[in-house]
Design a protein around this motif. Structure first.
Motif, PDB file in Angstrom:
ATOM      1  N   HIS A  56      -5.268 -27.017  65.576  1.00 53.38           N
ATOM      2  CA  HIS A  56      -4.493 -26.454  66.486  1.00 53.38           C
ATOM      3  C   HIS A  56      -5.456 -26.117  67.590  1.00 53.38           C
ATOM      4  N   ASP A  58      -5.534 -25.173  71.991  1.00 56.94           N
ATOM      5  CA  ASP A  58      -5.078 -24.954  73.003  1.00 56.94           C
ATOM      6  C   ASP A  58      -5.717 -25.262  74.493  1.00 56.94           C
ATOM      7  N   HIS A 156      -6.309 -24.382  62.834  1.00 53.68           N
ATOM      8  CA  HIS A 156      -5.006 -23.856  62.301  1.00 53.68           C
ATOM      9  C   HIS A 156      -5.041 -22.742  61.616  1.00 53.68           C
TER      10      HIS A 156
END
Length: 215
Positions: A56, A58, A156
């Motif tokens: 994950h 961003d 994550h």
């Protein structure tokens, strides 16, 4: 007329042989499951989905702190890059004992001023980081923004740990050269084979963290 001979019934295996069979059978099932999982990961798109699940990243966002998690010097280098791009005015390096100071030295070697670096030397595992960071002076998990830097496969689980600890505003980053972007070519069989160990290790650790209640 002679009577037919009767074959004696087979004697039961000795207790030791029965115990060995009971042990080997589940091991055979385990080996088969592991082998099937490896084949699915390497040779089918399931491997891509697994990797997408454990990662994950961003877009960079303005933050109060860049947080460099211990475990790899690459993370400190990426933290220094984000600092020089102006995403946050301060860096927190968090690890265990001497490792935390080594990360601080590395960030300083890449041009981060010493006065901009906070050192957390109390974290021994991923689940510790949010709690030990919160003890640093001037850190407020509820109101401040944090840009967390860790390895790509670790993003994550780290995100889940910080959210579980009550951090209201966190964004995840990884060293640029590790990140796979949507516009990149799909991973090949060789790519998936190369990342096999990291992916399975992280998936297992994520499961353990769920069981332990850390995420």
């Amino acid at each position: 007329m002679p009577e037919p001979t009767q074959t004696p019934p087979p004697s039961p295996p000795p207790p030791r042989r029965r115990w060995v069979r009971r042990l080997v059978r589940p091991l055979q099932w385990l080996v088969n499951i592991v082998a099937l999982s490896v084949l699915l990961y390497v040779f089918t798109p399931a491997g891509n989905r697994m990797r997408d699940y454990i990662t994950h990243v961003d877009p960079p966002a303005r933050a109060d702190f860049i947080v460099v998690l211990g475990g790899s010097g690459e993370r400190a280098v990426e933290g220094a890059r984000l600092y020089h791009e102006g995403w946050a005015p301060r860096i927190i390096v968090t690890s265990t004992g001497k490792d935390a100071f080594n990360l601080a030295d590395l960030a300083a070697a890449y041009g981060v001023p010493r006065e901009a670096i906070l050192i957390d030397a109390l974290a021994t595992r991923t689940a510790d980081h949010p709690h030990t960071i919160a003890k640093l002076p001037g850190v407020d998990p509820q109101t401040q923004r944090f840009l967390i830097v860790t390895s790509y496969h670790h993003t994550h689980r780290s995100l889940l740990v910080f959210r579980h600890a009550g951090y209201a505003n966190v964004a995840m980053q990884a060293p640029q050269w590790q990140v796979r972007h949507p516009e990149d070519a799909p991973p090949t069989v060789l790519d998936r084979a190369y990342h096999l160990t990291d992916s399975f290790s992280e998936l297992i650790k994520t499961g353990i963290y769920y069981v332990m209640g850390w995420i």
